[in-house]
Design a protein around this motif. Structure first.
Motif, PDB file in Angstrom:
ATOM      1  N   SER A 252     -56.394 -68.514  28.544  1.00  0.00           N
ATOM      2  CA  SER A 252     -55.044 -68.443  27.561  1.00  0.00           C
ATOM      3  C   SER A 252     -54.654 -69.720  27.423  1.00  0.00           C
ATOM      4  O   SER A 252     -53.739 -70.275  26.487  1.00  0.00           O
ATOM      5  CB  SER A 252     -54.172 -67.514  28.516  1.00  0.00           C
ATOM      6  N   SER A 253     -54.884 -70.803  28.563  1.00  0.00           N
ATOM      7  CA  SER A 253     -54.294 -72.230  28.082  1.00  0.00           C
ATOM      8  C   SER A 253     -55.539 -72.864  27.208  1.00  0.00           C
ATOM      9  O   SER A 253     -55.268 -73.465  26.248  1.00  0.00           O
ATOM     10  CB  SER A 253     -54.600 -73.018  29.483  1.00  0.00           C
ATOM     11  N   ALA A 254     -56.775 -72.400  27.398  1.00  0.00           N
ATOM     12  CA  ALA A 254     -57.883 -72.975  26.419  1.00  0.00           C
ATOM     13  C   ALA A 254     -57.521 -72.474  25.131  1.00  0.00           C
ATOM     14  O   ALA A 254     -58.027 -73.414  24.145  1.00  0.00           O
ATOM     15  CB  ALA A 254     -59.390 -72.416  27.113  1.00  0.00           C
ATOM     16  N   ALA A 255     -57.069 -71.405  25.029  1.00  0.00           N
ATOM     17  CA  ALA A 255     -56.722 -70.873  23.524  1.00  0.00           C
ATOM     18  C   ALA A 255     -56.217 -71.950  22.779  1.00  0.00           C
ATOM     19  O   ALA A 255     -56.651 -71.866  21.463  1.00  0.00           O
ATOM     20  CB  ALA A 255     -55.992 -69.679  23.571  1.00  0.00           C
ATOM     21  N   PHE A 256     -55.165 -72.623  23.065  1.00  0.00           N
ATOM     22  CA  PHE A 256     -54.433 -73.771  22.354  1.00  0.00           C
ATOM     23  C   PHE A 256     -55.449 -74.714  21.818  1.00  0.00           C
ATOM     24  O   PHE A 256     -55.518 -74.966  20.530  1.00  0.00           O
ATOM     25  CB  PHE A 256     -53.430 -74.465  23.039  1.00  0.00           C
ATOM     26  N   LEU A 276     -64.852 -65.865  31.516  1.00  0.00           N
ATOM     27  CA  LEU A 276     -65.398 -65.621  30.573  1.00  0.00           C
ATOM     28  C   LEU A 276     -65.142 -63.844  30.905  1.00  0.00           C
ATOM     29  O   LEU A 276     -66.200 -63.281  30.184  1.00  0.00           O
ATOM     30  CB  LEU A 276     -66.813 -66.075  30.169  1.00  0.00           C
ATOM     31  N   ASN A 277     -64.415 -63.542  31.503  1.00  0.00           N
ATOM     32  CA  ASN A 277     -64.075 -62.290  31.658  1.00  0.00           C
ATOM     33  C   ASN A 277     -63.695 -61.379  30.272  1.00  0.00           C
ATOM     34  O   ASN A 277     -63.001 -61.812  29.604  1.00  0.00           O
ATOM     35  CB  ASN A 277     -62.559 -61.992  32.513  1.00  0.00           C
ATOM     36  N   PRO A 278     -64.523 -60.328  30.107  1.00  0.00           N
ATOM     37  CA  PRO A 278     -64.606 -59.669  28.697  1.00  0.00           C
ATOM     38  C   PRO A 278     -63.113 -59.163  28.168  1.00  0.00           C
ATOM     39  O   PRO A 278     -62.652 -59.037  27.102  1.00  0.00           O
ATOM     40  CB  PRO A 278     -65.532 -58.696  28.763  1.00  0.00           C
ATOM     41  N   SER A 279     -62.400 -58.881  29.613  1.00  0.00           N
ATOM     42  CA  SER A 279     -60.988 -58.281  29.084  1.00  0.00           C
ATOM     43  C   SER A 279     -60.038 -59.309  28.885  1.00  0.00           C
ATOM     44  O   SER A 279     -59.163 -59.097  28.418  1.00  0.00           O
ATOM     45  CB  SER A 279     -60.495 -57.607  30.412  1.00  0.00           C
ATOM     46  N   ARG A 280     -60.571 -60.529  28.713  1.00  0.00           N
ATOM     47  CA  ARG A 280     -59.432 -61.671  28.372  1.00  0.00           C
ATOM     48  C   ARG A 280     -60.095 -62.354  26.992  1.00  0.00           C
ATOM     49  O   ARG A 280     -59.445 -63.257  26.644  1.00  0.00           O
ATOM     50  CB  ARG A 280     -59.487 -62.751  29.386  1.00  0.00           C
ATOM     51  N   LEU A 281     -61.301 -61.786  26.473  1.00  0.00           N
ATOM     52  CA  LEU A 281     -62.022 -62.575  25.518  1.00  0.00           C
ATOM     53  C   LEU A 281     -61.663 -62.036  23.917  1.00  0.00           C
ATOM     54  O   LEU A 281     -62.188 -62.562  22.939  1.00  0.00           O
ATOM     55  CB  LEU A 281     -63.479 -62.499  25.593  1.00  0.00           C
ATOM     56  N   GLY A 282     -60.651 -61.399  23.997  1.00  0.00           N
ATOM     57  CA  GLY A 282     -60.162 -61.078  22.486  1.00  0.00           C
ATOM     58  C   GLY A 282     -59.926 -62.307  21.534  1.00  0.00           C
ATOM     59  O   GLY A 282     -60.179 -62.098  20.496  1.00  0.00           O
ATOM     60  N   ILE A 283     -59.444 -63.217  22.001  1.00  0.00           N
ATOM     61  CA  ILE A 283     -59.107 -64.496  21.069  1.00  0.00           C
ATOM     62  C   ILE A 283     -60.480 -65.008  20.743  1.00  0.00           C
ATOM     63  O   ILE A 283     -60.708 -65.366  19.476  1.00  0.00           O
ATOM     64  CB  ILE A 283     -58.333 -65.618  21.758  1.00  0.00           C
ATOM     65  N   ILE A 284     -61.688 -64.856  21.276  1.00  0.00           N
ATOM     66  CA  ILE A 284     -62.985 -65.429  21.020  1.00  0.00           C
ATOM     67  C   ILE A 284     -63.326 -64.554  19.959  1.00  0.00           C
ATOM     68  O   ILE A 284     -64.015 -64.927  18.849  1.00  0.00           O
ATOM     69  CB  ILE A 284     -63.723 -65.490  22.136  1.00  0.00           C
ATOM     70  N   ARG A 285     -63.320 -63.259  20.176  1.00  0.00           N
ATOM     71  CA  ARG A 285     -63.832 -62.163  19.414  1.00  0.00           C
ATOM     72  C   ARG A 285     -63.241 -62.295  17.991  1.00  0.00           C
ATOM     73  O   ARG A 285     -63.849 -62.218  16.868  1.00  0.00           O
ATOM     74  CB  ARG A 285     -63.672 -60.695  19.929  1.00  0.00           C
ATOM     75  N   VAL A 286     -61.888 -62.299  18.093  1.00  0.00           N
ATOM     76  CA  VAL A 286     -61.257 -62.441  16.800  1.00  0.00           C
ATOM     77  C   VAL A 286     -61.602 -63.714  15.910  1.00  0.00           C
ATOM     78  O   VAL A 286     -61.618 -63.582  14.998  1.00  0.00           O
ATOM     79  CB  VAL A 286     -59.629 -61.923  17.172  1.00  0.00           C
ATOM     80  N   LEU A 287     -61.368 -64.713  16.684  1.00  0.00           N
ATOM     81  CA  LEU A 287     -61.601 -65.934  15.939  1.00  0.00           C
ATOM     82  C   LEU A 287     -62.915 -66.199  15.378  1.00  0.00           C
ATOM     83  O   LEU A 287     -63.519 -66.542  14.164  1.00  0.00           O
ATOM     84  CB  LEU A 287     -61.430 -67.222  16.919  1.00  0.00           C
ATOM     85  N   LEU A 332     -55.871 -59.942  24.006  1.00  0.00           N
ATOM     86  CA  LEU A 332     -55.389 -61.229  23.641  1.00  0.00           C
ATOM     87  C   LEU A 332     -53.963 -61.339  23.417  1.00  0.00           C
ATOM     88  O   LEU A 332     -53.377 -62.059  22.800  1.00  0.00           O
ATOM     89  CB  LEU A 332     -56.168 -61.516  22.321  1.00  0.00           C
ATOM     90  N   ILE A 333     -53.143 -60.443  24.387  1.00  0.00           N
ATOM     91  CA  ILE A 333     -51.934 -60.411  23.916  1.00  0.00           C
ATOM     92  C   ILE A 333     -51.164 -61.946  24.118  1.00  0.00           C
ATOM     93  O   ILE A 333     -50.208 -62.111  23.372  1.00  0.00           O
ATOM     94  CB  ILE A 333     -51.232 -59.246  25.196  1.00  0.00           C
ATOM     95  N   ASP A 334     -51.765 -62.551  24.965  1.00  0.00           N
ATOM     96  CA  ASP A 334     -50.932 -63.790  25.153  1.00  0.00           C
ATOM     97  C   ASP A 334     -51.355 -65.027  24.242  1.00  0.00           C
ATOM     98  O   ASP A 334     -50.833 -66.015  24.250  1.00  0.00           O
ATOM     99  CB  ASP A 334     -51.189 -64.395  26.525  1.00  0.00           C
ATOM    100  N   GLU A 335     -52.461 -64.672  23.532  1.00  0.00           N
ATOM    101  CA  GLU A 335     -52.885 -65.394  22.738  1.00  0.00           C
ATOM    102  C   GLU A 335     -52.482 -65.206  21.220  1.00  0.00           C
ATOM    103  O   GLU A 335     -52.639 -65.909  20.164  1.00  0.00           O
ATOM    104  CB  GLU A 335     -54.296 -65.554  22.731  1.00  0.00           C
ATOM    105  N   SER A 436     -44.380 -76.099  31.396  1.00  0.00           N
ATOM    106  CA  SER A 436     -44.814 -76.418  32.637  1.00  0.00           C
ATOM    107  C   SER A 436     -45.097 -74.767  33.406  1.00  0.00           C
ATOM    108  O   SER A 436     -45.563 -74.663  34.710  1.00  0.00           O
ATOM    109  CB  SER A 436     -43.868 -77.274  33.583  1.00  0.00           C
ATOM    110  N   LYS A 437     -44.395 -73.917  32.660  1.00  0.00           N
ATOM    111  CA  LYS A 437     -44.600 -72.617  33.249  1.00  0.00           C
ATOM    112  C   LYS A 437     -46.106 -72.118  33.510  1.00  0.00           C
ATOM    113  O   LYS A 437     -46.521 -71.434  34.520  1.00  0.00           O
ATOM    114  CB  LYS A 437     -44.037 -71.481  32.515  1.00  0.00           C
ATOM    115  N   SER A 438     -46.904 -72.649  32.556  1.00  0.00           N
ATOM    116  CA  SER A 438     -48.294 -72.071  32.719  1.00  0.00           C
ATOM    117  C   SER A 438     -49.106 -73.266  32.652  1.00  0.00           C
ATOM    118  O   SER A 438     -50.272 -73.254  33.182  1.00  0.00           O
ATOM    119  CB  SER A 438     -48.717 -71.148  31.756  1.00  0.00           C
ATOM    120  N   TYR A 439     -48.826 -74.452  31.909  1.00  0.00           N
ATOM    121  CA  TYR A 439     -49.867 -75.462  31.668  1.00  0.00           C
ATOM    122  C   TYR A 439     -49.065 -76.996  31.530  1.00  0.00           C
ATOM    123  O   TYR A 439     -49.111 -77.483  30.435  1.00  0.00           O
ATOM    124  CB  TYR A 439     -50.430 -75.289  30.207  1.00  0.00           C
ATOM    125  N   PRO A 440     -48.903 -77.443  32.759  1.00  0.00           N
ATOM    126  CA  PRO A 440     -48.301 -78.529  32.953  1.00  0.00           C
ATOM    127  C   PRO A 440     -48.908 -79.884  32.213  1.00  0.00           C
ATOM    128  O   PRO A 440     -48.594 -80.858  31.731  1.00  0.00           O
ATOM    129  CB  PRO A 440     -47.991 -78.866  34.442  1.00  0.00           C
TER     130      PRO A 440
END
Ligand code: S3P
Length: 452
Positions: A252-256, A276-287, A332-335, A436-440
């Motif tokens: 979710s940080s890498a996404a930016f 690379l957990n598939p349940s988080r890779l929606g951003i990659i699949r969509v891009l 990809l909720i957070d992306e 800084s909440k997630s990515y200082p």
């Protein structure tokens, strides 16, 4: 307040190690705190949200060392000394969880099974977020919970908010079909189920991130998965793994930076050691569907982790619009905010279906992103289709620099930095201190990649 001005970036080049995954880190430390033995966690991220989890667990009597004590080290390792599921003690005072939704909702699950009472309170944004989705099923299991109830006269419904007083109890197992797809709610129920008599069954409407399930398995919980259903046995002690566990990098940080590399010409960015957990890779699949040039490679590092881990190489490309279906949203909720930026610059139309959950994040991310992107001349609208809300974006040739706002939301802030770098002219963001909440390290990583 930390205002920030971006100017067009000409290319991004280089490699970064994103911070440890926030979602996974919360879970390692909470589950570690309920197990028998010492849990050692490597690459623990030094963000505000994870700090609130550490602080809350310390207030509940858990000894945790090596966090800010060695924050100067590149990969802080922390140690959690725990005494089993009932090793927590009653705190002297109410516990403050900042604006960390994951800290709060997962802790509610844990506290439901204790034999003492705790008051939980939070910062402004989390105090505005709905809690009935988690308090309702925990009450069904037997927890005693009092929350601030508010009636919405227009809709004739009531909702619950912080502060919450929770008094643990002897819990019973339940079979629960979740009305909303939420990994936080699912995780709260799985943690409470550790204290319940019998086997709890949780059914998800759509699969959400499965970090809790993976970690509970590592800690030898009695957990079984069958498609969208999770079965978990109560009454079993968790056992801390003998080896150090590693928190992989946060997608979710890498996404930016993946998005930036895709939309800024002549860019090439390597992101190392990410989950690379598939349940988080929606951003990659969509891009990729949008035409992005992204390559994933797994690395067998020999480290103990519950996640597949690897590298992501993203290069510039010409993006085109795509349709993102409702069932993809949890992956990809957070992306979504940063994907809205990508869609604004893609050729043609992008449709995001069923994105209503964005309204109950740190801020209403539909409103925050619509307002900001419109100010930058994007063509974006939101439409209701029955109960579902869809966002439609028609790509434009260019975004124009403007004054925009973070709404005190880290992901809106970072998405607007991305939009500003891809726009013409200067973009002024009112306040980026929320990052800084997630990515200082975000601005530092940006400097490395833009060579500024
Ligand atoms: C999270 C789940 C998601 C996500 C949040 C982190 C988690 O929230 O948006 O940033 O760690 O479980 P919901 O469970 O509310 O969808």
């Amino acid at each position: 307040m930390r205002p920030f001005v971006t100017r067009p970036a000409f290319r991004l080049k280089g490699k970064i190690f994103p911070p440890g995954d926030k979602s996974i880190a919360h879970r390692y430390i909470i589950i570690g705190a309920l197990s028998r033995g010492l849990t050692r966690i490597k690459n623990f991220p030094a963000n505000k949200d994870c700090f609130y989890t550490i602080q809350a667990l310390r207030k509940l009597g858990i000894k945790i060392t090596g966090y800010f004590d060695n924050a100067h080290k590149k990969n802080p390792t922390i140690n959690v000394f725990a005494k089993g599921r009932f090793g927590l003690t009653k705190p002297g005072r109410p516990i403050f969880v900042g604006n960390s939704g994951t800290t709060l909702r997962l802790l509610l699950g844990v506290l439901a099974g204790q034999n003492f009472k705790v008051i939980l309170h939070a910062g402004e944004s989390l105090s505005r977020r709905p809690m009935l989705r988690v308090t309702r099923p925990l009450r069904m299991m037997g927890a005693k919970i009092e929350a601030r109830a508010v009636k919405n006269k227009k809709e004739g419904k009531s909702e619950e908010y912080l502060p919450i007083t929770i008094k643990g109890n002897k819990l019973n197992s339940i079979s629960y079909r979740m009305p909303v797809a939420s990994a936080q709610v699912k995780s709260a129920l799985l943690l409470a189920a550790l204290y319940a008599k019998g086997t709890t069954k949780v059914i998800e409407p759509v699969k959400t991130r499965d970090h809790t399930e993976r970690i509970l398995k590592l800690f030898k919980a009695g957990i079984k998965l069958k498609q969208n259903t999770i079965y978990i046995k109560g009454g079993k002690e968790l056992i801390a793994p003998s080896r150090v566990v590693t928190v992989p990098g946060d997608i979710s940080s890498a996404a930016f930076f993946i998005t930036l590399a895709s939309i800024i010409p002549d860019s090439q960015v390597l992101i190392r050691n990410v989950s690379l957990n598939p349940s988080r890779l929606g951003i990659i699949r969509v891009l990729k569907r949008m035409g992005a040039d992204i390559q994933l490679s797994t690395n067998e590092s020999g480290r103990l982790t519950t996640e597949p881990m690897g590298n992501i190489l993203a290069r510039s490309s010409n993006l085109k619009g795509a349709i993102i279906r409702k069932k993809e949203i949890p992956s990809l909720i957070d992306e979504l905010p940063v994907l809205m930026v990508a869609a604004s610059l893609a050729r043609g139309r992008t449709v995001f279906e069923g994105v209503g959950e964005l309204r109950v994040k740190e801020t209403d991310r539909i409103d925050s992103m619509m307002e900001n992107l419109k100010r930058m001349s994007a063509n974006i609208g939101v439409f209701k289709e029955g109960k579902s809300e869809n966002i439609i974006i028609e790509g434009v040739k260019e975004l124009r620099g403007a004054r925009v706002r973070s709404f005190a939301d880290h992901r809106t802030a970072m998405s607007m930095v991305v939009a500003g770098l891809a726009a013409t002219g200067a973009t002024k963001i009112d306040d980026i201190s929320c990052i800084s909440k997630s990515y200082p390290e975000f601005i530092n990583h940006l400097k490395i990649l833009t060579n500024r």
